[in-house]
Motif scaffolding. Structure first.
Motif, mmCIF file in Angstrom:
data_model
loop_
_atom_site.group_PDB
_atom_site.id
_atom_site.type_symbol
_atom_site.label_atom_id
_atom_site.label_comp_id
_atom_site.label_asym_id
_atom_site.label_seq_id
_atom_site.Cartn_x
_atom_site.Cartn_y
_atom_site.Cartn_z
ATOM 1 N N PHE A 45 0.471 -1.007 0.259
ATOM 2 C CA PHE A 45 -0.135 0.048 -0.144
ATOM 3 C C PHE A 45 0.383 1.172 0.435
ATOM 4 O O PHE A 45 0.032 2.124 0.010
ATOM 5 N N MET A 101 -0.431 3.177 7.637
ATOM 6 C CA MET A 101 -0.054 2.696 9.126
ATOM 7 C C MET A 101 0.042 1.056 8.740
ATOM 8 O O MET A 101 -0.191 0.165 8.157
ATOM 9 N N VAL A 102 0.836 0.966 9.681
ATOM 10 C CA VAL A 102 1.777 -0.357 9.407
ATOM 11 C C VAL A 102 1.936 -0.928 10.969
ATOM 12 O O VAL A 102 2.965 -0.167 11.525
ATOM 13 N N VAL A 103 1.861 -2.469 11.616
ATOM 14 C CA VAL A 103 2.720 -2.771 12.813
ATOM 15 C C VAL A 103 3.307 -3.791 12.583
ATOM 16 O O VAL A 103 2.695 -4.664 11.570
ATOM 17 N N ARG A 108 -0.177 -7.693 16.395
ATOM 18 C CA ARG A 108 -0.875 -7.309 15.833
ATOM 19 C C ARG A 108 -2.617 -7.919 16.460
ATOM 20 O O ARG A 108 -2.052 -8.377 16.700
ATOM 21 N N GLY A 109 -3.486 -7.152 15.866
ATOM 22 C CA GLY A 109 -4.384 -7.780 17.466
ATOM 23 C C GLY A 109 -4.959 -7.452 18.222
ATOM 24 O O GLY A 109 -5.551 -8.015 18.850
ATOM 25 N N LYS A 110 -3.863 -6.314 19.097
ATOM 26 C CA LYS A 110 -3.332 -6.541 19.822
ATOM 27 C C LYS A 110 -4.077 -4.940 20.634
ATOM 28 O O LYS A 110 -3.746 -4.552 21.776
ATOM 29 N N GLY A 111 -4.324 -4.064 19.829
ATOM 30 C CA GLY A 111 -4.285 -2.782 19.993
ATOM 31 C C GLY A 111 -3.810 -1.470 19.341
ATOM 32 O O GLY A 111 -3.800 -0.599 18.970
ATOM 33 N N GLY A 113 -2.423 -1.100 16.599
ATOM 34 C CA GLY A 113 -3.430 -0.480 15.408
ATOM 35 C C GLY A 113 -4.290 0.406 15.304
ATOM 36 O O GLY A 113 -4.357 2.108 15.412
ATOM 37 N N ARG A 114 -4.833 0.728 16.562
ATOM 38 C CA ARG A 114 -6.123 1.512 16.562
ATOM 39 C C ARG A 114 -5.628 3.007 17.810
ATOM 40 O O ARG A 114 -5.948 3.864 17.375
ATOM 41 N N GLN A 135 -5.448 4.114 2.306
ATOM 42 C CA GLN A 135 -4.957 3.133 0.474
ATOM 43 C C GLN A 135 -4.422 1.796 1.200
ATOM 44 O O GLN A 135 -3.637 2.455 2.125
ATOM 45 N N GLN A 140 -6.355 -6.910 3.265
ATOM 46 C CA GLN A 140 -5.969 -6.279 4.075
ATOM 47 C C GLN A 140 -7.225 -5.518 5.115
ATOM 48 O O GLN A 140 -7.279 -5.058 4.936
ATOM 49 N N ALA A 142 -8.466 -6.160 7.531
ATOM 50 C CA ALA A 142 -7.684 -4.807 9.736
ATOM 51 C C ALA A 142 -8.264 -3.780 9.153
ATOM 52 O O ALA A 142 -8.686 -3.168 9.977
ATOM 53 N N ALA A 143 -7.504 -3.550 8.028
ATOM 54 C CA ALA A 143 -6.900 -2.346 8.104
ATOM 55 C C ALA A 143 -8.358 -1.951 6.881
ATOM 56 O O ALA A 143 -8.816 -0.699 7.828
HETATM 57 C C1 COA Z 1 -4.256 -2.654 9.785
HETATM 58 C C2 COA Z 1 -3.296 -2.688 10.863
HETATM 59 C C3 COA Z 1 -2.195 -1.489 10.920
HETATM 60 C C4 COA Z 1 -4.109 -2.636 12.327
HETATM 61 O O1 COA Z 1 -3.697 -3.139 13.274
HETATM 62 P P1 COA Z 1 -3.283 -3.480 15.147
HETATM 63 O O2 COA Z 1 -2.629 -3.236 15.823
HETATM 64 O O3 COA Z 1 -3.327 -5.315 14.569
HETATM 65 O O4 COA Z 1 -5.273 -3.292 14.662
HETATM 66 P P2 COA Z 1 -6.078 -3.456 16.416
HETATM 67 O O5 COA Z 1 -5.469 -4.634 17.036
HETATM 68 O O6 COA Z 1 -5.737 -2.256 17.489
HETATM 69 O O7 COA Z 1 -7.307 -3.579 15.658
HETATM 70 C C5 COA Z 1 -7.609 -2.421 15.290
HETATM 71 C C6 COA Z 1 -9.378 -2.763 14.337
HETATM 72 O O8 COA Z 1 -8.555 -3.316 13.109
HETATM 73 C C7 COA Z 1 -9.706 -5.130 13.289
HETATM 74 N N1 COA Z 1 -9.260 -5.821 13.421
HETATM 75 C C8 COA Z 1 -7.695 -6.202 13.862
HETATM 76 N N2 COA Z 1 -7.264 -7.375 13.047
HETATM 77 C C9 COA Z 1 -8.367 -7.874 12.666
HETATM 78 C C10 COA Z 1 -8.127 -8.827 11.838
HETATM 79 N N3 COA Z 1 -7.933 -10.236 12.325
HETATM 80 N N4 COA Z 1 -9.879 -9.713 11.444
HETATM 81 C C11 COA Z 1 -10.213 -8.367 10.936
HETATM 82 N N5 COA Z 1 -10.535 -6.967 11.839
HETATM 83 C C12 COA Z 1 -9.868 -6.365 12.347
HETATM 84 C C13 COA Z 1 -11.233 -3.953 14.080
HETATM 85 O O9 COA Z 1 -11.671 -3.836 13.853
HETATM 86 C C14 COA Z 1 -10.040 -3.673 15.450
HETATM 87 O O10 COA Z 1 -11.308 -3.030 16.343
HETATM 88 P P3 COA Z 1 -11.013 -4.116 17.305
HETATM 89 O O11 COA Z 1 -10.025 -4.777 17.968
HETATM 90 O O12 COA Z 1 -11.839 -2.674 18.075
HETATM 91 O O13 COA Z 1 -12.385 -5.004 17.263
HETATM 92 C C15 COA Z 1 -2.134 -4.363 11.127
HETATM 93 O O14 COA Z 1 -3.310 -5.414 10.489
HETATM 94 C C16 COA Z 1 -1.207 -3.914 9.670
HETATM 95 O O15 COA Z 1 -0.107 -3.198 9.254
HETATM 96 N N6 COA Z 1 -1.677 -4.337 8.241
HETATM 97 C C17 COA Z 1 -0.835 -4.254 7.394
HETATM 98 C C18 COA Z 1 -0.627 -3.324 6.346
HETATM 99 C C19 COA Z 1 -1.612 -1.817 6.212
HETATM 100 O O16 COA Z 1 -2.882 -3.061 5.174
HETATM 101 N N7 COA Z 1 -1.823 -1.201 6.113
HETATM 102 C C20 COA Z 1 -2.391 -0.535 6.088
HETATM 103 C C21 COA Z 1 -2.317 0.927 5.297
HETATM 104 S S1 COA Z 1 -3.509 2.469 5.835
#
Ligand code: COA
Length: 197
Positions: A45, A101-103, A108-111, A113-114, A135, A140, A142-143
């Motif tokens: 992205f 944004m990227v984590v 991941r899945g632990k807050g 990204g939020r 974008q 993706q 989760a994003a």
């Molecule tokens: C998008 C990204 C940054 C999220 O980071 P993260 O630390 O895992 O996010 P969080 O744990 O805070 O979860 C935030 C929300 O994402 C969603 N989410 C997280 N993991 C998910 C999964 N496996 N499936 C579906 N939704 C998911 C949920 O809505 C979640 O909110 P909730 O926990 O309140 O329900 C991470 O997945 C990532 O780096 N992805 C690859 C890079 C990318 O595509 N970035 C987008 C470009 S801006």
């Protein structure tokens, strides 16, 4: 751009205590190590591959120039996430900011990204931006879920828009958030400040 918000901040997540602070030129090596540890598919992205030193140097220069503001999520001294706000005040879209944004996979899945997305969103509001975009490749989930929960809505699908290292193309989805419009709606409902930081 960060005048209205002070860093570092600490947030408590399921991954433990996370420090959120502004990225500076001194972080170049740490962010390169972070970029190298990410699956390359998760970097599609981004306009440039952040696992390459040249790209990191250019990024740091943009931070120094003030065109980019990046926030790092740091856990026990290690960079585990990055949220960036990109804007171009000299373009025809001075009112628009792009969030990237990227984590790290292991937290991941632990807050994290939020927390990062909320901070980046707050930076954008503090900078007076009226519209935000993000974008990502369409897979993706989760994003997409994360940004939709913040009020972003799908605006465009760009077919076969990026090509990975194996030569396969992927579609990109663009989500937008019209902050100014939402703010106006909230005020109409008597809820001023609902999207303020
Ligand atoms: C998008 C990204 C940054 C999220 O980071 P993260 O630390 O895992 O996010 P969080 O744990 O805070 O979860 C935030 C929300 O994402 C969603 N989410 C997280 N993991 C998910 C999964 N496996 N499936 C579906 N939704 C998911 C949920 O809505 C979640 O909110 P909730 O926990 O309140 O329900 C991470 O997945 C990532 O780096 N992805 C690859 C890079 C990318 O595509 N970035 C987008 C470009 S801006």
């Amino acid at each position: 751009m960060s005048e209205q918000r002070s860093y570092p901040r600490h947030v408590s997540t399921d991954a433990g205590d996370i420090e959120i602070r502004l990225m500076s030129p001194a972080d170049e090596a740490a962010v390169l190590a972070f970029g190298k540890g990410l699956p390359t598919h998760d970097l599609l992205f981004l306009p440039r591959n952040i696992s390459q030193p040249k790209v990191l140097s250019a990024w740091v220069k943009e931070i120094e120039r003030g065109a980019i503001t990046s926030l790092l999520a740091v856990k026990d001294g290690r960079v585990v996430g990055c949220g960036t706000l990109v804007r171009d005040p000299h373009s025809w879209s001075p009112h628009v900011g792009e969030i990237r944004m990227v984590v790290s996979l292991d937290v991941r899945g632990k807050g994290v990204g939020r927390a990062l997305s909320q901070e980046t969103f707050a930076l954008a509001l503090g900078a007076g931006l009226e519209k935000l975009s993000v974008q990502m490749t369409v897979d993706q989930q989760a994003a997409i879920a994360l940004f939709e929960s913040l009020g972003f809505k799908a605006e465009a699908l760009l077919r076969d828009h990026v090509r990975d290292v194996d030569g396969r193309t992927h579609d990109i989805v663009v989500l937008g958030h019209n902050v100014a419009q939402v703010q106006a709606q909230m005020e109409a409902y008597g809820l001023p400040g609902a999207v303020q930081h």
